[in-house]
Design a protein around this motif. Structure first.
Motif, short mmCIF file in Angstrom:
data_model
loop_
_atom_site.label_atom_id
_atom_site.label_comp_id
_atom_site.label_asym_id
_atom_site.label_seq_id
_atom_site.Cartn_x
_atom_site.Cartn_y
_atom_site.Cartn_z
N ASP A 145 1.03 -1.16 0.12
CA ASP A 145 -0.05 -0.09 0.09
C ASP A 145 0.76 1.23 0.03
N ALA A 146 0.16 2.22 -0.14
CA ALA A 146 0.97 3.82 -0.34
C ALA A 146 1.13 4.17 1.29
N VAL A 147 2.43 3.76 1.90
CA VAL A 147 2.69 4.14 3.24
C VAL A 147 3.98 4.79 3.36
N ALA A 148 4.02 5.76 4.14
CA ALA A 148 4.96 6.66 4.44
C ALA A 148 5.33 6.73 5.96
N VAL A 149 6.64 6.74 6.27
CA VAL A 149 7.14 6.97 7.47
C VAL A 149 8.10 8.26 7.95
N GLU A 150 8.38 8.48 8.88
CA GLU A 150 9.60 9.38 9.18
C GLU A 150 10.88 8.79 9.50
#
Length: 273
Positions: A145-150
């Motif tokens: 899935d389209a997942v973003a993290v710092e």
């Protein structure tokens, strides 16, 4: 106490002594001396990593060239130098893994923090390692899935590369590898699983120890390794305030590595402002 608690990981400058009671002078002096020693230690570590990268890689490259030339000039069969070539490859792999392990420190992560798209990172790593999987007739699949993290893009790439590379190396020819990326309860969830032999549950904790390999140097797979891959992965996960778990894959039957990373980290976002 408040002054020290407000400091970030990489702030090792001396504490200003002005404005404090005379009774605290000795304590502040001791703290400043400790800060100075820590700063010097970090600087030495950074210099060592840079120097080691050059001093160790250069002779290894020369050794590989000389081995190739020796085989041609002496008209030796390739198998005559196989053992020596494997030893050189193993040494090179160990050097790269050791340098990677010490490349990531909390302050470096804070400085390099950005918003990372895990799906794009996974796609890029799979493209880089696809030839190795294809050579072993393995099928590698991505469900993301389209997942973003710092976090640090380079560190997260290294994490994914180590996991996929391990799955490729230890999965038999014709096997399957699956990488999935999902989001749940404010966390990004990364899972890499394969159809290989897996790892005995009794070794789940030990495989994170540096230089430990299941079966020792004479691993049944005959794969060149240093026993640092999962140690580096665990180090990167901890730097990102995450969690790593080893399981048996219900879907493919081999090892399943699960990683949870917080999608938002206020401390990292604040460090960039």
């Amino acid at each position: 106490a408040a002054t020290l608690q407000q400091r970030r990981a990489g702030e090792l400058e001396a504490v200003d002594r002005s404005g404090y009671p005379a009774e605290l002078a000795v304590v502040i002096t001791s703290v400043n001396q400790l800060m100075e020693r820590l700063a010097e230690a970090f600087e030495r570590e950074q210099r060592f990593a840079a120097d080691a990268a050059h001093e160790l890689r250069t002779p290894l490259a020369a050794i590989k060239v000389n081995l190739h030339n020796l085989a041609r000039e002496a008209q030796l069969e390739a198998h005559s130098l196989d053992d020596l070539t494997r030893d050189v490859e193993r040494m090179g792999h160990s050097i790269e893994q050791i340098l990677a392990l010490y490349r990531f420190t909390p302050e470096q992560l804070l400085a390099a923090s950005t918003r990372c798209d895990l799906r794009k990172l996974a796609q890029a790593v799979i493209i880089d390692l696809y030839d190795a999987c294809h050579a072993r007739q393995q099928t590698i699949e991505l469900e993301a899935d389209a997942v973003a993290v710092e976090g640090s893009e380079f560190a997260l790439q290294t994490l994914l590369r180590n996991l996929i590379d391990n799955a490729c190396k230890y999965t038999p020819a014709g096997g399957n590898i699956l990488l999935s990326v999902t989001a749940r309860d404010g966390c990004a969830r990364i899972a890499v699983e394969d159809s290989g032999p897996g790892i005995p549950a009794a070794d789940y904790k030990r495989v994170f120890d540096r230089f430990y390999r299941v079966g020792g140097d004479r691993h049944a797979s005959a794969v060149i390794g240093s026993g640092l891959g999962l140690s580096i992965v665990q180090h990167i996960v901890r730097l990102h305030d995450g969690r790593i778990t080893l399981l048996q894959s219900r879907r493919l039957g081999g090892l399943r590595v699960e990683i949870e990373l917080p999608m938002s980290r206020p401390s990292l976002a604040g460090a960039r402002t």
